[in-house]
Design a protein around this motif. Structure first.
Motif, PDB file in Angstrom:
ATOM      1  N   PRO A   1       0.809  -1.233   0.000  1.00 42.52           N
ATOM      2  CA  PRO A   1       0.000   0.000   0.000  1.00 42.52           C
ATOM      3  C   PRO A   1       0.839   1.277   0.000  1.00 42.52           C
ATOM      4  CG  PRO A   1      -0.924  -1.605   1.529  1.00 42.52           C
ATOM      5  CD  PRO A   1       0.391  -2.150   1.091  1.00 42.52           C
ATOM      6  N   VAL A   2       1.860   1.341   0.846  1.00 39.26           N
ATOM      7  CA  VAL A   2       2.703   2.540   0.893  1.00 39.26           C
ATOM      8  C   VAL A   2       3.443   2.722  -0.431  1.00 39.26           C
ATOM      9  CG1 VAL A   2       4.704   3.581   2.003  1.00 39.26           C
ATOM     10  CG2 VAL A   2       2.970   2.469   3.396  1.00 39.26           C
ATOM     11  N   THR A   3       3.900   1.636  -1.023  1.00 37.46           N
ATOM     12  CA  THR A   3       4.600   1.728  -2.303  1.00 37.46           C
ATOM     13  C   THR A   3       3.697   2.312  -3.384  1.00 37.46           C
ATOM     14  OG1 THR A   3       5.880  -0.237  -1.691  1.00 37.46           O
ATOM     15  CG2 THR A   3       5.934   0.439  -3.998  1.00 37.46           C
ATOM     16  N   HIS A   4       2.458   1.887  -3.421  1.00 38.52           N
ATOM     17  CA  HIS A   4       1.534   2.385  -4.444  1.00 38.52           C
ATOM     18  C   HIS A   4       1.212   3.863  -4.222  1.00 38.52           C
ATOM     19  CE1 HIS A   4       0.196  -1.334  -6.677  1.00 38.52           C
ATOM     20  NE2 HIS A   4       0.953  -1.840  -5.711  1.00 38.52           N
ATOM     21  N   VAL A   5       1.139   4.311  -2.959  1.00 41.30           N
ATOM     22  CA  VAL A   5       0.919   5.741  -2.705  1.00 41.30           C
ATOM     23  C   VAL A   5       2.106   6.555  -3.226  1.00 41.30           C
ATOM     24  CG1 VAL A   5       0.671   7.483  -0.899  1.00 41.30           C
ATOM     25  CG2 VAL A   5      -0.584   5.337  -0.726  1.00 41.30           C
ATOM     26  N   ILE A   6       3.327   6.076  -2.988  1.00 37.92           N
ATOM     27  CA  ILE A   6       4.521   6.778  -3.478  1.00 37.92           C
ATOM     28  C   ILE A   6       4.530   6.817  -5.005  1.00 37.92           C
ATOM     29  CG2 ILE A   6       7.038   6.613  -3.633  1.00 37.92           C
ATOM     30  CD1 ILE A   6       7.076   5.682  -0.757  1.00 37.92           C
TER      31      ILE A   6
ATOM     32  N   THR B   1       2.434  12.970  -9.935  1.00 39.99           N
ATOM     33  CA  THR B   1       1.978  14.357  -9.768  1.00 39.99           C
ATOM     34  C   THR B   1       3.062  15.274  -9.231  1.00 39.99           C
ATOM     35  OG1 THR B   1       1.128  13.819  -7.557  1.00 39.99           O
ATOM     36  CG2 THR B   1      -0.398  13.623  -9.406  1.00 39.99           C
ATOM     37  N   ASP B   2       3.996  14.757  -8.444  1.00 39.71           N
ATOM     38  CA  ASP B   2       5.079  15.560  -7.864  1.00 39.71           C
ATOM     39  C   ASP B   2       6.408  14.986  -8.330  1.00 39.71           C
ATOM     40  OD1 ASP B   2       3.815  17.519  -5.789  1.00 39.71           O
ATOM     41  OD2 ASP B   2       2.804  15.600  -5.475  1.00 39.71           O
ATOM     42  N   ALA B   3       7.109  15.767  -9.162  1.00 41.10           N
ATOM     43  CA  ALA B   3       8.357  15.280  -9.748  1.00 41.10           C
ATOM     44  C   ALA B   3       9.570  15.538  -8.861  1.00 41.10           C
ATOM     45  CB  ALA B   3       8.573  15.935 -11.117  1.00 41.10           C
ATOM     46  N   ASP B   4       9.427  16.393  -7.851  1.00 40.07           N
ATOM     47  CA  ASP B   4      10.576  16.759  -7.020  1.00 40.07           C
ATOM     48  C   ASP B   4      10.750  15.740  -5.891  1.00 40.07           C
ATOM     49  OD1 ASP B   4      12.640  17.954  -5.738  1.00 40.07           O
ATOM     50  OD2 ASP B   4      11.526  19.679  -4.994  1.00 40.07           O
TER      51      ASP B   4
ATOM     52  N   ALA C   1      13.990  15.050  -4.798  1.00 37.11           N
ATOM     53  CA  ALA C   1      15.372  15.238  -4.363  1.00 37.11           C
ATOM     54  C   ALA C   1      15.461  15.097  -2.845  1.00 37.11           C
ATOM     55  CB  ALA C   1      15.877  16.605  -4.805  1.00 37.11           C
ATOM     56  N   GLU C   2      16.670  14.887  -2.354  1.00 35.90           N
ATOM     57  CA  GLU C   2      16.840  14.661  -0.916  1.00 35.90           C
ATOM     58  C   GLU C   2      16.352  15.848  -0.101  1.00 35.90           C
ATOM     59  OE1 GLU C   2      20.581  14.137   2.137  1.00 35.90           O
ATOM     60  OE2 GLU C   2      20.593  12.958   0.298  1.00 35.90           O
ATOM     61  N   GLU C   3      16.498  17.066  -0.646  1.00 38.72           N
ATOM     62  CA  GLU C   3      16.060  18.253   0.089  1.00 38.72           C
ATOM     63  C   GLU C   3      14.548  18.285   0.287  1.00 38.72           C
ATOM     64  OE1 GLU C   3      17.825  18.278  -2.662  1.00 38.72           O
ATOM     65  OE2 GLU C   3      19.847  18.687  -1.875  1.00 38.72           O
ATOM     66  N   SER C   4      13.804  17.520  -0.507  1.00 40.46           N
ATOM     67  CA  SER C   4      12.344  17.510  -0.415  1.00 40.46           C
ATOM     68  C   SER C   4      11.814  16.293   0.330  1.00 40.46           C
ATOM     69  CB  SER C   4      11.733  17.547  -1.817  1.00 40.46           C
ATOM     70  OG  SER C   4      12.168  18.673  -2.541  1.00 40.46           O
ATOM     71  N   LEU C   5      12.690  15.557   1.007  1.00 37.76           N
ATOM     72  CA  LEU C   5      12.270  14.338   1.689  1.00 37.76           C
ATOM     73  C   LEU C   5      11.174  14.620   2.713  1.00 37.76           C
ATOM     74  CD1 LEU C   5      12.522  11.334   2.399  1.00 37.76           C
ATOM     75  CD2 LEU C   5      14.433  11.927   3.917  1.00 37.76           C
ATOM     76  N   ALA C   6      11.338  15.672   3.519  1.00 38.59           N
ATOM     77  CA  ALA C   6      10.342  15.976   4.553  1.00 38.59           C
ATOM     78  C   ALA C   6       8.988  16.305   3.933  1.00 38.59           C
ATOM     79  CB  ALA C   6      10.831  17.133   5.424  1.00 38.59           C
ATOM     80  N   ASP C   7       8.991  17.092   2.843  1.00 32.47           N
ATOM     81  CA  ASP C   7       7.729  17.445   2.181  1.00 32.47           C
ATOM     82  C   ASP C   7       7.034  16.215   1.610  1.00 32.47           C
ATOM     83  OD1 ASP C   7       8.171  20.083   2.784  1.00 32.47           O
ATOM     84  OD2 ASP C   7       9.178  20.513   0.877  1.00 32.47           O
ATOM     85  N   ARG C   8       7.808  15.346   0.965  1.00 33.06           N
ATOM     86  CA  ARG C   8       7.213  14.138   0.379  1.00 33.06           C
ATOM     87  C   ARG C   8       6.722  13.185   1.466  1.00 33.06           C
ATOM     88  NH1 ARG C   8       8.165  17.136  -3.191  1.00 33.06           N
ATOM     89  NH2 ARG C   8       6.128  17.717  -2.356  1.00 33.06           N
ATOM     90  N   PHE C   9       7.479  13.069   2.548  1.00 31.55           N
ATOM     91  CA  PHE C   9       7.065  12.191   3.650  1.00 31.55           C
ATOM     92  C   PHE C   9       5.724  12.634   4.210  1.00 31.55           C
ATOM     93  CE2 PHE C   9       6.949  11.148   8.187  1.00 31.55           C
ATOM     94  CZ  PHE C   9       7.193   9.786   8.158  1.00 31.55           C
TER      95      PHE C   9
ATOM     96  N   GLN D   1       3.543  14.473   2.741  1.00 31.41           N
ATOM     97  CA  GLN D   1       2.510  14.363   1.707  1.00 31.41           C
ATOM     98  C   GLN D   1       2.004  12.928   1.591  1.00 31.41           C
ATOM     99  OE1 GLN D   1       3.786  15.907  -2.051  1.00 31.41           O
ATOM    100  NE2 GLN D   1       1.704  16.053  -2.871  1.00 31.41           N
ATOM    101  N   VAL D   2       2.897  11.943   1.768  1.00 34.00           N
ATOM    102  CA  VAL D   2       2.466  10.541   1.755  1.00 34.00           C
ATOM    103  C   VAL D   2       1.490  10.288   2.903  1.00 34.00           C
ATOM    104  CG1 VAL D   2       3.222   8.153   2.053  1.00 34.00           C
ATOM    105  CG2 VAL D   2       4.508   9.680   0.572  1.00 34.00           C
ATOM    106  N   LEU D   3       1.780  10.845   4.088  1.00 31.72           N
ATOM    107  CA  LEU D   3       0.867  10.681   5.225  1.00 31.72           C
ATOM    108  C   LEU D   3      -0.507  11.279   4.908  1.00 31.72           C
ATOM    109  CD1 LEU D   3       3.192  11.532   8.268  1.00 31.72           C
ATOM    110  CD2 LEU D   3       2.666   9.298   7.298  1.00 31.72           C
ATOM    111  N   GLU D   4      -0.518  12.467   4.317  1.00 31.60           N
ATOM    112  CA  GLU D   4      -1.787  13.103   3.977  1.00 31.60           C
ATOM    113  C   GLU D   4      -2.561  12.275   2.956  1.00 31.60           C
ATOM    114  OE1 GLU D   4      -0.605  16.912   2.624  1.00 31.60           O
ATOM    115  OE2 GLU D   4      -0.018  17.658   4.612  1.00 31.60           O
ATOM    116  N   GLU D   5      -1.853  11.731   1.963  1.00 34.09           N
ATOM    117  CA  GLU D   5      -2.523  10.915   0.947  1.00 34.09           C
ATOM    118  C   GLU D   5      -3.081   9.631   1.561  1.00 34.09           C
ATOM    119  OE1 GLU D   5      -3.062  11.501  -2.417  1.00 34.09           O
ATOM    120  OE2 GLU D   5      -2.545  13.530  -1.793  1.00 34.09           O
TER     121      GLU D   5
END
Length: 463
Positions: A385-390, A396-399, A401-409, A411-415
């Protein structure tokens, strides 16, 4: 003070010394009488206590010693230390903020020595070093720090695959000797440990047993077209029985109603694992103890080694028409269904995307797998399930990069929370498949509650 002046009256008979003490007493009286006017209430209290201590010292110095008391001198010293301590530890009265105080001169009493953190007093005049406040880590820093704690111990990472391959070899040899008529393929290992996605401990691994079918005798039927109405399952149908009657395929012995039964195949293998294989002898050869799990519906082996404890699950697998089907029927009366697995496609896709943009999808997935592993209520979210969310977010989100790890993390929780609210998580490879279809409503509610709280404070999941 009354006791002090009573002794003073007796010591006046001693002549000159008594006169001196009498004079000092008069001075102290004058100071105490005018202390309130000069120093205020708090200053007068400090001066009174200090005066009392000094008078006690003078009293002991001039009073005659008791000849019959050998401890008199020691007692006098102890009382002197007590009086000095009384002076040093005199409490400072709270200062009142009065308008009239602003026009009066301030007399600051001496500050007591404050012991440092090691219990030693700081020397007078030493420069005061201010302790720097603790730096507050950002979510990005916490995630990177937490990822370093997820590493599987090196001994497990090397020993577990080696041990599993040795058991796989022994099992392969047994099947070839016991069931030579069944064309099983070569056993192979699969799991997050081998793909670099395992976290914390390598305590489980999958052993895949290929079931080789003749494509001219078998065909696939989607679960959507069956009574279960679930596109994640498939049925394997025996065809052309008029031209190729039963017995033409070695797998015909596992047919139930013209369909290859995953349940019958599992039951046959379960009997072989439990009753036919000499696991004590194999375990002795490999330096471990191997026990088949009798009560489990799965084909599972428990392995205990001096350095690791491992669970190996055996999965018969059929690969036809670009589908990977596992002999994992759902609970219930339907026993001919095969579960479609997307694991290989998931891992390949995540690695391809990371290789294309040097992203941190795998790192984010490992952290989330560690979170789900450490949180009992989130166990069933880990992995697929987590893999499919990522993968959905990668479209939809191409960024990444390592600097965006916190934002993506975050965002995965929100999704995940949004999908749990709907009770539907579409498969990345087949939108008709709901990856939450196997969860109970209570499980969805509990997982949603935990993640909803974590959206505003993701750090709680990293503890």
């Amino acid at each position: 003070m009354a006791a002090f002046w009573h002794q003073r009256g007796r010591r006046q008979e001693n002549g000159g010394l008594g006169s001196v003490i009498d004079g000092l007493g008069s001075v102290f009286d004058v100071l105490l009488a005018n202390a309130r006017l000069v120093l205020g209430v708090s200053g007068a209290a400090v001066l009174a206590i200090a005066t009392l201590a000094v008078k006690r010292l003078i009293d002991r110095a001039t009073s005659p010693r008791d000849e019959g008391d050998p401890k008199a001198e020691q007692k006098s010293l102890e009382e002197s230390w007590q009086d000095l301590a009384l002076i040093k530890t005199t409490p400072k009265a709270p200062k009142k903020q009065r308008r009239e105080d602003l026009s009066e001169p301030l007399l600051s009493p001496a500050q007591p020595l404050v012991p440092d953190s090691r219990g030693c007093s700081a020397p007078l005049g030493a420069p005061q070093v201010k302790s720097s406040p603790l730096r507050c880590l950002t979510l990005q820093e916490k995630l990177l720090s937490h990822s370093s704690q997820l590493e599987v111990p090196e001994i497990q990472a090397s020993l577990v695959p080696q041990l599993a391959r040795s058991i796989s070899t022994q099992l392969q040899n047994f099947l070839r000797s016991k069931c030579p008529e069944l064309p099983f393929g070569r056993l192979f290992l699969r799991g997050a440990l081998l793909d670099g996605l395992e976290v914390l401990a390598a305590d489980h691994i999958h052993l895949m047993l290929p079931v080789v079918l003749d494509a001219g005798l078998w065909s696939l039927i989607s679960g959507e077209d069956t009574v279960v109405r679930n596109p994640q399952y498939w049925m394997i149908k025996r065809i052309d029985l008029g031209y190729f009657p039963r017995g033409c395929s070695p797998w015909d012995r596992f047919i139930v109603g013209r369909y290859l039964s995953s349940n019958v195949l599992n039951e046959t293998l379960h009997k072989l694992l439990v009753a036919s294989i000499n696991w004590p002898a194999i375990g002795s050869l490999l330096g471990c103890a191997i026990h088949p799990v009798v009560a489990s519906r799965e084909l599972k082996l428990e392995v205990k080694h001096d350095q690791v404890e491992l669970s190996i699950t055996l999965f018969p697998v059929v690969e036809m028409e670009d589908k990977v089907l596992l002999a994992v029927p759902p609970e219930g009366l339907v026993e001919n269904l095969w579960l479609e697995s997307f694991y290989r496609a998931e891992v390949l896709r995540v690695k391809e995307l990371d290789a294309g943009d040097s992203g941190v999808r795998q790192l984010c997935l490992r952290i989330l797998n560690g979170v789900c592993r450490s949180q009992p209520s989130l166990h069933k979210l880990g992995g697929s399930p987590v893999t499919h969310v990522i993968l959905h977010l990668s479209d939809t989100d191409a960024d990444w990069a390592e600097e965006s790890l916190a934002d993506r993390f975050q965002q995965v929780l929100e999704e995940l929370v949004a999908f749990l609210e709907k009770g539907v998580l579409p498969s990345y490879f087949n939108p008709k498949i709901n990856l939450f279809s196997g969860l109970l409503e209570e499980e969805i509610d509990e997982m949603g509650f935990v993640l909803y709280r974590a959206v505003s404070e993701p750090e709680v999941l990293l503890k």
